[in-house]
Design an enzyme around this catalytic site. Structure first.
Site, short mmCIF file in Angstrom:
data_model
loop_
_atom_site.label_atom_id
_atom_site.label_comp_id
_atom_site.label_asym_id
_atom_site.label_seq_id
_atom_site.Cartn_x
_atom_site.Cartn_y
_atom_site.Cartn_z
CG ASP A 3 43.00 38.16 -20.38
OD1 ASP A 3 41.89 37.76 -19.98
OD2 ASP A 3 43.60 37.65 -21.34
CE LYS A 31 38.80 30.14 -21.08
NZ LYS A 31 40.04 30.87 -21.31
CG PHE A 45 46.07 31.67 -23.59
CD1 PHE A 45 46.56 30.98 -24.69
CD2 PHE A 45 44.70 31.90 -23.52
CE1 PHE A 45 45.71 30.52 -25.69
CE2 PHE A 45 43.84 31.44 -24.52
CZ PHE A 45 44.35 30.75 -25.60
C1 LIG Z 1 40.57 31.46 -22.55
C2 LIG Z 1 41.28 32.75 -22.41
C3 LIG Z 1 41.25 33.71 -23.44
C4 LIG Z 1 40.60 33.45 -24.78
O1 LIG Z 1 39.22 33.31 -24.66
P1 LIG Z 1 38.40 32.69 -25.90
O2 LIG Z 1 36.97 32.80 -25.47
O3 LIG Z 1 38.88 31.28 -26.05
O4 LIG Z 1 38.72 33.51 -27.08
C5 LIG Z 1 41.88 34.91 -23.21
N1 LIG Z 1 42.50 35.18 -22.05
C6 LIG Z 1 42.55 34.28 -21.05
C7 LIG Z 1 43.23 34.65 -19.76
C8 LIG Z 1 41.95 33.03 -21.19
O5 LIG Z 1 42.01 32.13 -20.20
#
Ligand SMILES: *Cc1c(COP(=O)(O)O)cnc(C)c1O
Length: 396
Positions: free
Chosen positions: A219, A248, A134
């Site tokens: 990521d 986050k 994701f």
């Molecule tokens: C939540 C998340 C995203 C997206 O972040 P947003 O602030 O919602 O755009 C991208 N990568 C990972 C691993 C995430 O957990």
């Protein structure tokens, strides 16, 4: 349940929400419109690393709001520079680009990789990503994601994101071709169900990408900023990636994200990348306050300690209810269920009286726990007790 005095039908319908309104938050607790308290181990989806309304964040917001809110992204500001230094001083990276969301930071990583590919890899643009991954909800990051169903949603997709199998190095190697420029991975797949990349796999990825002169992008939007008990999850594998994205936890609840890279990949041309709110002092001042807390002596040891307690509590429940077990890294953990009762447990947990529990089920056979990193030992015990009650209700 007592009705609340608000109408909700002027919001665009995007998801089902419980019919209650949250009014206040404090540490690991949220309070609804009737004054009912909930132990919150969702924390804005692993966002509020210091819990709700942490005093250091309030001070930073209030202090900065009185000084300077937004001079424009075309000018330097003090908190932006301070936070960039905090990040480069405590990671293997040398440069930072601030963004407002994880998806936007990942878009920046994709752009930087493609820019580098156009300069150094004969126009290579493909980024290998993983099944179950994701990376966000923009068109490009949805295409990069390996979430089931997203390969056709909002077609046509952005091309250039072949998918490998998580923790399977041969599957990555098979996808490398003349257009490949990078591999992008979450060290812990959060939304995908808390799947942890093994340190061996991370090291194999580092060797493979170096051998093929490809970028390794981590990521760490969910796994970064202390979540796994280290400042960044890549540290567990003792490797140095080329690019990293954060989101986050970096803002502790305010919209802040970042793209980091080593100096040799600092290759945007002026005007190639930017954004109206990027690096604004109101938000980066909060980022500084959050990072200062993460750097306090013992903070990360306490995360590891709470993680051990949470793991023990989940294993006890697993044994009691005959569930397969638990998994995760640090304070990003999942309880694996033996049937698809995750959503029912979530509802029962929320509706417990007099105190509720807020927990998340990213897959129907799984519960996910992403508490505040400063949750107390007592609150971890409380959580296990509340969860036990909710599981009993779901099974009865
Ligand atoms: C939540 C998340 C995203 C997206 O972040 P947003 O602030 O919602 O755009 C991208 N990568 C990972 C691993 C995430 O957990």
């Amino acid at each position: 349940m007592a009705p609340h005095p608000y109408t909700t039908d002027s919001l665009l319908y995007i998801t089902d929400r419980p019919d209650l309104i949250f009014m206040e938050g404090q540490g690991s607790w949220l309070i609804d419109h009737r004054g009912k308290r909930y132990l919150d181990v969702v924390q804005g989806w692993a966002v509020n690393c210091l819990g709700h309304c942490h005093p250091a964040m309030i001070r930073a917001l209030d202090g900065q709001a009185r000084k300077l809110i937004n001079p424009s992204p075309a000018f330097y500001n003090e908190p932006m520079l301070r936070l960039a230094h905090l990040l480069t001083d405590h990671s293997c990276f040398d440069r930072v680009f601030f963004a407002n969301s994880g998806a936007e930071a990942n878009e920046g990583a994709v752009k930087l990789a493609r820019r580098w590919g156009s300069r150094h890899k004969g126009g290579g643009y493909e980024i290998i990503t993983f099944d179950g991954s994701f990376h966000g909800r923009t068109l490009a990051t949805m295409s990069a994601s390996g979430k089931p169903g997203w390969d056709t949603l909002y077609a046509p997709q952005v091309p250039g994101f072949p998918k490998a199998v998580f923790n399977d190095i041969a599957s990555v190697e098979r996808l490398i071709g003349p257009n490949t420029v990078a591999v992008m991975i979450e060290p812990v797949q959060g939304e995908g169900g808390v799947n942890v990349a093994t340190p061996e796999f991370m090291r194999e990825l580092r060797h493979l990408t170096l051998a093929h002169k490809l970028l390794l992008i981590v990521d760490e939007v969910q796994s970064g900023c202390g979540r796994t008990g280290r400042l960044f999850a890549y540290e567990h594998a003792e490797i140095e990636p080329d690019l990293m994205t954060l989101g986050k936890g970096i803002g502790g609840g305010v919209p802040l994200a970042a793209l980091l890279c080593r100096a040799e990949f600092d290759c945007f041309n002026p005007g190639d990348q930017g954004g109206t709110y990027n690096g604004n002092p109101l938000i980066t001042a909060v980022g500084c306050a959050v990072f200062d807390e993460l750097l306090r002596p013992d903070f990360l040891e306490q995360v590891a300690q709470r993680a051990t307690e949470l793991r023990a509590g989940l294993l006890k429940l697993a044994a009691e209810f005959n569930f397969p077990g638990e998994r995760g890294s640090g304070l990003l953990r999942a309880l694996v269920l033996n049937q698809d009762i995750g959503p029912q447990i979530v509802t029962h947990a929320r509706e417990l009286e007099p105190r509720g529990l807020l927990v998340n089920s990213p897959r129907p056979h799984l519960l996910r726990f992403m508490p505040a990193l400063n949750i107390t030992a007592d609150e971890v015990c409380d959580m296990v007790e509340l969860l036990r009650a909710a599981i009993c209700k779901a099974l009865s």
